[in-house]
Design a protein around this motif. Structure first.
Motif, PDB file in Angstrom:
ATOM      1  N   MET A 170       0.850  -1.195   0.000  1.00 49.56           N
ATOM      2  CA  MET A 170       0.000   0.000   0.000  1.00 49.56           C
ATOM      3  C   MET A 170       0.892   1.253   0.000  1.00 49.56           C
ATOM      4  N   ASP A 171       0.585   2.250  -0.870  1.00 38.46           N
ATOM      5  CA  ASP A 171       1.458   3.421  -0.851  1.00 38.46           C
ATOM      6  C   ASP A 171       1.170   4.276   0.395  1.00 38.46           C
ATOM      7  N   ASP A 172       2.111   5.221   0.644  1.00 40.19           N
ATOM      8  CA  ASP A 172       2.040   6.000   1.883  1.00 40.19           C
ATOM      9  C   ASP A 172       0.730   6.768   2.029  1.00 40.19           C
ATOM     10  N   ALA A 173       0.290   7.385   0.904  1.00 43.09           N
ATOM     11  CA  ALA A 173      -0.914   8.221   0.977  1.00 43.09           C
ATOM     12  C   ALA A 173      -2.125   7.378   1.366  1.00 43.09           C
ATOM     13  N   ARG A 174      -2.245   6.194   0.727  1.00 41.21           N
ATOM     14  CA  ARG A 174      -3.394   5.333   1.047  1.00 41.21           C
ATOM     15  C   ARG A 174      -3.306   4.825   2.470  1.00 41.21           C
ATOM     16  N   GLN A 175      -2.061   4.494   2.866  1.00 41.97           N
ATOM     17  CA  GLN A 175      -1.906   3.996   4.231  1.00 41.97           C
ATOM     18  C   GLN A 175      -2.267   5.088   5.245  1.00 41.97           C
ATOM     19  N   ASN A 176      -1.900   6.351   4.932  1.00 40.65           N
ATOM     20  CA  ASN A 176      -2.252   7.462   5.811  1.00 40.65           C
ATOM     21  C   ASN A 176      -3.755   7.635   5.915  1.00 40.65           C
ATOM     22  N   ASP A 177      -4.430   7.523   4.769  1.00 35.06           N
ATOM     23  CA  ASP A 177      -5.893   7.626   4.791  1.00 35.06           C
ATOM     24  C   ASP A 177      -6.465   6.572   5.711  1.00 35.06           C
ATOM     25  N   GLN A 178      -5.927   5.353   5.579  1.00 35.17           N
ATOM     26  CA  GLN A 178      -6.439   4.261   6.387  1.00 35.17           C
ATOM     27  C   GLN A 178      -6.173   4.501   7.880  1.00 35.17           C
ATOM     28  N   LEU A 179      -4.941   4.938   8.199  1.00 42.35           N
ATOM     29  CA  LEU A 179      -4.618   5.199   9.610  1.00 42.35           C
ATOM     30  C   LEU A 179      -5.509   6.306  10.171  1.00 42.35           C
ATOM     31  N   GLY A 180      -5.687   7.360   9.365  1.00 43.84           N
ATOM     32  CA  GLY A 180      -6.537   8.462   9.801  1.00 43.84           C
ATOM     33  C   GLY A 180      -7.941   7.974  10.135  1.00 43.84           C
ATOM     34  N   GLN A 181      -8.462   7.091   9.279  1.00 46.24           N
ATOM     35  CA  GLN A 181      -9.804   6.546   9.517  1.00 46.24           C
ATOM     36  C   GLN A 181      -9.831   5.692  10.795  1.00 46.24           C
ATOM     37  N   TRP A 182      -8.847   4.818  10.944  1.00 44.58           N
ATOM     38  CA  TRP A 182      -8.781   3.985  12.161  1.00 44.58           C
ATOM     39  C   TRP A 182      -8.678   4.865  13.406  1.00 44.58           C
ATOM     40  N   ASP A 183      -7.867   5.939  13.281  1.00 43.75           N
ATOM     41  CA  ASP A 183      -7.675   6.857  14.405  1.00 43.75           C
ATOM     42  C   ASP A 183      -9.021   7.449  14.827  1.00 43.75           C
ATOM     43  N   ARG A 184      -9.775   7.951  13.832  1.00 37.16           N
ATOM     44  CA  ARG A 184     -11.067   8.572  14.148  1.00 37.16           C
ATOM     45  C   ARG A 184     -12.058   7.530  14.672  1.00 37.16           C
ATOM     46  N   ASP A 185     -11.990   6.312  14.138  1.00 37.27           N
ATOM     47  CA  ASP A 185     -12.957   5.268  14.507  1.00 37.27           C
ATOM     48  C   ASP A 185     -12.659   4.639  15.872  1.00 37.27           C
ATOM     49  N   SER A 186     -11.366   4.505  16.217  1.00 37.29           N
ATOM     50  CA  SER A 186     -11.017   3.589  17.309  1.00 37.29           C
ATOM     51  C   SER A 186     -10.295   4.198  18.497  1.00 37.29           C
ATOM     52  N   PHE A 187      -9.677   5.339  18.339  1.00 35.88           N
ATOM     53  CA  PHE A 187      -8.718   5.816  19.326  1.00 35.88           C
ATOM     54  C   PHE A 187      -9.362   6.903  20.185  1.00 35.88           C
ATOM     55  N   LEU A 188      -9.540   6.600  21.475  1.00 36.73           N
ATOM     56  CA  LEU A 188     -10.040   7.613  22.426  1.00 36.73           C
ATOM     57  C   LEU A 188      -8.810   8.348  22.978  1.00 36.73           C
ATOM     58  N   HIS A 189      -8.568   9.548  22.481  1.00 39.29           N
ATOM     59  CA  HIS A 189      -7.324  10.259  22.802  1.00 39.29           C
ATOM     60  C   HIS A 189      -7.431  11.001  24.133  1.00 39.29           C
ATOM     61  N   PRO A 190      -6.288  11.125  24.859  1.00 38.12           N
ATOM     62  CA  PRO A 190      -6.285  11.963  26.065  1.00 38.12           C
ATOM     63  C   PRO A 190      -6.349  13.443  25.688  1.00 38.12           C
ATOM     64  N   SER A 191      -6.874  14.236  26.615  1.00 36.06           N
ATOM     65  CA  SER A 191      -6.906  15.705  26.464  1.00 36.06           C
ATOM     66  C   SER A 191      -7.236  16.137  25.043  1.00 36.06           C
ATOM     67  N   THR A 192      -8.346  15.674  24.559  1.00 36.28           N
ATOM     68  CA  THR A 192      -8.741  15.916  23.160  1.00 36.28           C
ATOM     69  C   THR A 192     -10.237  16.221  23.105  1.00 36.28           C
ATOM     70  N   HIS A 193     -10.633  17.096  22.198  1.00 36.42           N
ATOM     71  CA  HIS A 193     -12.059  17.306  21.955  1.00 36.42           C
ATOM     72  C   HIS A 193     -12.549  16.077  21.184  1.00 36.42           C
ATOM     73  N   LEU A 194     -13.207  15.167  21.909  1.00 37.11           N
ATOM     74  CA  LEU A 194     -13.463  13.835  21.344  1.00 37.11           C
ATOM     75  C   LEU A 194     -14.350  13.888  20.102  1.00 37.11           C
ATOM     76  N   GLY A 195     -15.426  14.660  20.185  1.00 28.67           N
ATOM     77  CA  GLY A 195     -16.373  14.713  19.068  1.00 28.67           C
ATOM     78  C   GLY A 195     -15.719  15.281  17.825  1.00 28.67           C
ATOM     79  N   GLN A 196     -15.027  16.414  18.000  1.00 31.23           N
ATOM     80  CA  GLN A 196     -14.388  17.045  16.828  1.00 31.23           C
ATOM     81  C   GLN A 196     -13.367  16.103  16.193  1.00 31.23           C
TER      82      GLN A 196
END
Ligand code: PLP
Length: 459
Positions: A1-27
């Motif tokens: 997978m090229d970098d751009a596609r992999q980044n898109d995928q990571l970005g999606q996983w991040d938004r879908d799965s990762f509850l971040h500390p000190s972050t506006h969760l909804g945004q």
């Protein structure tokens, strides 16, 4: 997978799965807020997965003090993981790394402090200190002496007790904090004093008398400890006003109140001295350490205790059996190996001295460029910590309405120059806490980018 596609995928996983500390969760989850996926780092620079490079003016979270990509620390971690990834520290067990680090830490600590307990985070180290303070007074036969006084705008972590010690509403509201044994006294924040007419000496006298009044109101026999960073960090990057510690220390001594110096930011050199307590002439009974202990190459924190406290702890276990306190990962060998390599590097590269010298340069240049700006109320700092506070009306010291998010706007503008600063909570305050290896050229780059960002934000 090229970098751009992999980044898109990571970005999606991040938004879908990762509850971040000190972050506006909804945004974040809706993709409305800008996050970054960081791939690598070297020196004072980090690089994201799109290949963009940033000067990290905040050393992560004031923690990557020796800078990124230090091979010596990576090698020490790898070697430790291969030889012995884990063994516990309970019932007197140690490893070469944890014992060596204990010796290195206590050699660097003030003379009257000769024992260290290791945890994982600044929050858990403060929690350990709080339990030890209570234990100390129970062993001394003073079971009522348990309340703790910290300061508004102090930051001591975000657990139940440590979040209570923290004096920032963001960390209390909707969490049912602070818990009752914790009281907060006046923040030593001269620029934000209630009475703008007061001079610095009058303000310090006020801080001291506010503390004494609280002690007298509550009863000194109920107050165990005073909890404080040598200078405020997350509460605004505010050096202690002149004479503050000289005024506070005698009050604590007079009322038999322990001093816990939270040096999670200032420990191991950020003010140009090994500890902030040394810089300000404090005499702590406990010192909390974390970030700079390993430069965040692995999680490790510590509670350094004074000889006076140690004697009572020793008496306590002689009378009651083993100390009922510890984490599975206390003194984790990988963290300890990182700590040993990190403290060696600090010495070999003279980084504490560099933090003092280049930090002073950064603060001087920032003042020269911005102290007279009509929307800058104050430029302040000490060592490798620097802050710029923005105001709507400088003469009247009128702050901006928080809804205008001026601090966040300046940080966003700064990012356009590929420099990272931090919008501090509790005001429109831009903070910098770069790695100690910063050069004067890199300091100039931070200052130039800040001036550009202030103009770019329309101030
Ligand atoms: N104490 C101080 C002074 C800090 O600045 C921090 C974190 O920024 C903490 C405690 C909490 O440390 P941690 O986030 O590792 O729990």
């Amino acid at each position: 997978m090229d970098d751009a596609r992999q980044n898109d995928q990571l970005g999606q996983w991040d938004r879908d799965s990762f509850l971040h500390p000190s972050t506006h969760l909804g945004q974040h989850a809706r993709g409305e807020a800008q996050g970054r996926i960081i791939r690598t780092g070297e020196g004072v620079y980090i690089e994201d997965r799109d290949g963009q490079r940033w000067l990290d003016g905040f050393a992560g979270l004031y923690c990557v003090n020796v800078g990124y990509g230090r091979q010596e620390i990576a090698d020490a971690i790898a070697k430790q993981a291969q030889e012995l990834a884990y063994y516990h520290a309970y019932v007197g067990h140690g490893t070469e790394a944890s014992i060596t680090l204990a010796k290195m830490v206590t050699d660097r600590a003030p003379d009257h402090m000769n024992k260290v307990y290791f945890g994982l985070s600044g929050s858990d180290a403060n929690e350990t200190n709080l339990k030890l303070v209570w234990y100390y007074n129970n062993i001394r036969g003073l079971p009522r002496k348990k309340k703790i006084i910290s300061r508004w705008r102090g930051y001591h972590g975000s657990g139940l007790m440590t979040g209570s010690l923290t004096g920032l509403p963001l960390f209390h509201d909707k969490f049912d904090l602070p818990l009752s044994p914790i009281l907060h006294t006046t923040a030593p924040y001269f620029y934000r004093r209630d009475n703008f007419e007061q001079n610095e000496a009058e303000f310090v006298a006020q801080c001291a008398s506010d503390l004494e009044e609280m002690i007298e109101r509550e009863g000194a026999d109920t107050i165990a400890a005073f909890w404080a960073e040598p200078m405020l960090g997350t509460g605004g990057i505010v050096p202690a006003p002149t004479g503050y510690w000289e005024a506070i220390q005698p009050i604590l001594d007079k009322h038999d109140i322990l001093l816990v110096a939270d040096e999670v930011i200032t420990g191991f050199g950020r003010l140009g001295t090994m500890f902030g307590s040394e810089h300000y002439g404090m005499k702590p009974d406990f010192i909390t350490i974390a970030k700079g202990l390993t430069s965040a190459y692995a999680p490790l924190s510590g509670s350094i205790v004074s000889d006076k406290v140690w004697k009572v702890l020793e008496q306590g276990t002689d009378e009651n059996g083993p100390l009922g306190h510890g984490w599975t990962y206390s003194a984790h060998p990988i963290g300890a190996a990182a700590g040993v390599a990190n403290l060696k590097l600090l010495d070999e590269l003279n980084l504490v001295q560099n933090a003092g010298e280049v930090g002073t340069y950064l603060n001087r240049r920032m003042k020269e460029e911005l102290a007279d700006h009509p929307h800058v109320g104050e430029v302040r700092g000490e060592g490798m910590l620097c802050a710029v506070e923005f105001v709507e009306d400088r003469a009247r010291r009128t702050f901006y309405d928080p809804s205008r998010k001026i601090g966040a706007k300046v940080v966003a503008e700064l990012a356009k120059s590929h420099v990272i600063g931090r919008a501090m909570p509790g005001g429109d305050i831009l903070g910098f806490a770069p790695p100690f290896s910063l050069t004067t050229d890199e300091a100039d780059r931070i200052v130039e980018a800040t001036v550009k960002a202030v103009n770019g934000a329309g101030l």
